[in-house]
Design a protein around this motif. Sequence first.
Motif, PDB file in Angstrom:
ATOM      1  N   TRP B  39       0.853  -1.192   0.000  1.00 49.80           N
ATOM      2  CA  TRP B  39       0.000   0.000   0.000  1.00 49.80           C
ATOM      3  C   TRP B  39       0.885   1.238   0.000  1.00 49.80           C
ATOM      4  O   TRP B  39       1.938   1.259   0.632  1.00 49.80           O
ATOM      5  CB  TRP B  39      -0.916   0.002   1.232  1.00 49.80           C
ATOM      6  N   THR B  41       0.780   5.827  -1.348  1.00 49.69           N
ATOM      7  CA  THR B  41      -0.025   6.923  -1.892  1.00 49.69           C
ATOM      8  C   THR B  41       0.005   6.821  -3.417  1.00 49.69           C
ATOM      9  O   THR B  41       0.792   6.066  -3.982  1.00 49.69           O
ATOM     10  CB  THR B  41       0.551   8.283  -1.478  1.00 49.69           C
ATOM     11  N   GLN B  42      -0.833   7.623  -4.061  1.00 55.05           N
ATOM     12  CA  GLN B  42      -0.895   7.638  -5.533  1.00 55.05           C
ATOM     13  C   GLN B  42       0.487   7.903  -6.137  1.00 55.05           C
ATOM     14  O   GLN B  42       0.865   7.283  -7.131  1.00 55.05           O
ATOM     15  CB  GLN B  42      -1.893   8.738  -5.956  1.00 55.05           C
ATOM     16  N   ASP B  43       1.261   8.816  -5.522  1.00 53.44           N
ATOM     17  CA  ASP B  43       2.578   9.157  -6.077  1.00 53.44           C
ATOM     18  C   ASP B  43       3.715   8.408  -5.359  1.00 53.44           C
ATOM     19  O   ASP B  43       4.870   8.836  -5.417  1.00 53.44           O
ATOM     20  CB  ASP B  43       2.813  10.669  -6.024  1.00 53.44           C
ATOM     21  N   LEU B  44       3.389   7.297  -4.721  1.00 56.57           N
ATOM     22  CA  LEU B  44       4.366   6.400  -4.075  1.00 56.57           C
ATOM     23  C   LEU B  44       5.285   7.132  -3.091  1.00 56.57           C
ATOM     24  O   LEU B  44       6.503   6.975  -3.129  1.00 56.57           O
ATOM     25  CB  LEU B  44       5.215   5.672  -5.131  1.00 56.57           C
ATOM     26  N   VAL B  94      -9.684  -3.515   2.899  1.00 53.63           N
ATOM     27  CA  VAL B  94     -10.013  -3.506   1.477  1.00 53.63           C
ATOM     28  C   VAL B  94      -9.979  -2.104   0.864  1.00 53.63           C
ATOM     29  O   VAL B  94      -9.956  -1.970  -0.352  1.00 53.63           O
ATOM     30  CB  VAL B  94     -11.399  -4.143   1.195  1.00 53.63           C
ATOM     31  N   ASP B  95     -10.003  -1.058   1.701  1.00 52.26           N
ATOM     32  CA  ASP B  95      -9.967   0.273   1.094  1.00 52.26           C
ATOM     33  C   ASP B  95      -9.149   1.236   1.955  1.00 52.26           C
ATOM     34  O   ASP B  95      -8.637   0.875   3.014  1.00 52.26           O
ATOM     35  CB  ASP B  95     -11.379   0.807   0.844  1.00 52.26           C
ATOM     36  N   ALA B  96      -9.067   2.475   1.459  1.00 52.77           N
ATOM     37  CA  ALA B  96      -8.212   3.477   2.097  1.00 52.77           C
ATOM     38  C   ALA B  96      -8.639   3.748   3.540  1.00 52.77           C
ATOM     39  O   ALA B  96      -7.790   3.827   4.440  1.00 52.77           O
ATOM     40  CB  ALA B  96      -8.258   4.765   1.289  1.00 52.77           C
ATOM     41  N   GLU B 125      -3.583   3.490  -1.226  1.00 48.17           N
ATOM     42  CA  GLU B 125      -4.215   2.487  -2.084  1.00 48.17           C
ATOM     43  C   GLU B 125      -3.274   1.311  -2.288  1.00 48.17           C
ATOM     44  O   GLU B 125      -2.063   1.432  -2.084  1.00 48.17           O
ATOM     45  CB  GLU B 125      -4.622   3.098  -3.418  1.00 48.17           C
ATOM     46  N   CYS B 126      -3.873   0.202  -2.664  1.00 45.40           N
ATOM     47  CA  CYS B 126      -3.057  -0.977  -2.939  1.00 45.40           C
ATOM     48  C   CYS B 126      -2.322  -0.719  -4.254  1.00 45.40           C
ATOM     49  O   CYS B 126      -2.937  -0.436  -5.268  1.00 45.40           O
ATOM     50  CB  CYS B 126      -3.945  -2.213  -3.059  1.00 45.40           C
ATOM     51  N   ILE B 127      -0.999  -0.783  -4.233  1.00 50.47           N
ATOM     52  CA  ILE B 127      -0.235  -0.452  -5.452  1.00 50.47           C
ATOM     53  C   ILE B 127       0.243  -1.704  -6.169  1.00 50.47           C
ATOM     54  O   ILE B 127       0.816  -1.629  -7.247  1.00 50.47           O
ATOM     55  CB  ILE B 127       0.955   0.463  -5.129  1.00 50.47           C
ATOM     56  N   GLY B 128       0.031  -2.867  -5.569  1.00 50.45           N
ATOM     57  CA  GLY B 128       0.430  -4.089  -6.262  1.00 50.45           C
ATOM     58  C   GLY B 128       0.561  -5.262  -5.313  1.00 50.45           C
ATOM     59  O   GLY B 128       0.713  -5.073  -4.106  1.00 50.45           O
ATOM     60  N   LEU B 207       5.863  -2.151 -12.208  1.00 56.76           N
ATOM     61  CA  LEU B 207       4.504  -1.656 -12.468  1.00 56.76           C
ATOM     62  C   LEU B 207       4.478  -0.166 -12.809  1.00 56.76           C
ATOM     63  O   LEU B 207       3.632   0.273 -13.585  1.00 56.76           O
ATOM     64  CB  LEU B 207       3.624  -1.888 -11.244  1.00 56.76           C
ATOM     65  N   TYR B 208       5.363   0.599 -12.219  1.00 54.82           N
ATOM     66  CA  TYR B 208       5.314   2.064 -12.405  1.00 54.82           C
ATOM     67  C   TYR B 208       6.683   2.599 -12.815  1.00 54.82           C
ATOM     68  O   TYR B 208       7.271   3.414 -12.110  1.00 54.82           O
ATOM     69  CB  TYR B 208       4.838   2.745 -11.118  1.00 54.82           C
ATOM     70  N   LEU B 211       7.721   6.346 -12.674  1.00 50.58           N
ATOM     71  CA  LEU B 211       8.061   7.038 -11.427  1.00 50.58           C
ATOM     72  C   LEU B 211       9.521   6.813 -11.037  1.00 50.58           C
ATOM     73  O   LEU B 211       9.986   7.320 -10.035  1.00 50.58           O
ATOM     74  CB  LEU B 211       7.147   6.573 -10.287  1.00 50.58           C
TER      75      LEU B 211
END
Lengths: 174, 213
Positions: B39, B41-44, B94-96, B125-128, B207-208, B211
Amino acid sequence: MAATLGAVAALLVVAAIALGYNRLVGARNRARYTWADCDALLVRRAQAVPRLAAIVQGAFDHERETLTAVAEARGQVERTATPGGPTTDRVAAEEALGAATARLVVVIEGYPQLRAQAATDELITALREIEGDLRRARMVYNRTVQTYADRRDTFPGSLIAGAFRFAPMPYFAE
Amino acid sequence: MEIELQYLYRSNDAMMVPAELAGFALAESLSFEIVDAFWDTQDLRLRKTGCSLRIRRQSNLPHPVLTWKGPSEWREDGARQREEVEVPIDHVPVDAAEILATLRRYHLWELLAPPAKLEDDVVLECIGELKNRRTSHLYVQGLHRLELAWDRITYPVGEPEARLEVEAKRQRAARFLADVARDLTSLYGKKLVPAPHGKAKELCRRLYPELFT
């Protein structure tokens, strides 16, 4: 001299296009791979739902509306299932099946005598686990779709995407 | 504190398990499946500060384990050392909102928020997820314990990876890691390459990649 400069410029343009193309392919592939994780979970959910529906059908015929919604959603999922990446129709059908399944679980929980059966309880627990896994897989998929969309929709990726027909990929909502 | 040697195994040969390692004797072996969900943030932001937040489901454990790891530093013996806190939890969030509530309940929020400068209302969020078939081998010498783990890791993207990790179960056992590294090199030779980074970073790089450029 001018010819050499022209050749160098042409080479640079070709290299830029190749780089942009490869980046788009990479982003699309990552989205497709992460969709594969969602897909595996959706298949497991599709296998669990009819067993749950059968329990309700056997016990309460008057919950016909909920069961019809589940059956229709399942039918739509089957009709839209295609190999490869997700289509907008498939994603919409899966979203509808998710909603119908959630309603079905609510119906079952309204009947304690149904919930008390071990088989029902096990099925609901398994379904909840699948839904939990699916929510996390969906987050990862939507992230990779967003990256792909960013590459596809912004300059100069948009030019390359247009020329080589990189189709948009759908987001997968709950 | 986590202190461990990490290697990539670059061979199709069977993953051998030595009966003895740096004077430690093999005492116990286990085999199990692991699913790690990371898990961020959106911008890791956790990743960028060298931290990670993981929820591990392990086939031989009845409950998931929430783990926060701080930034790592290299030791002279080639091992990596980092702060680590592990908490068994009753179910996988399961969620934030649920993961934030879990972090606050177990007082992990105070640890992970400051280094990454996370706001109170940050969305995690779950990033992978990565899947791992692990065989774990416990080595014993007196009161000292070392764990050698062979990992066969499947990432969502790209080729699977085989890794070997040796972790000192207590800080005092870490002084044997230089001998362990020497033994491993003589046992496996060039098949074993020091891992440039951990599994969480490898997952994010795959995956990213945008970044990390």
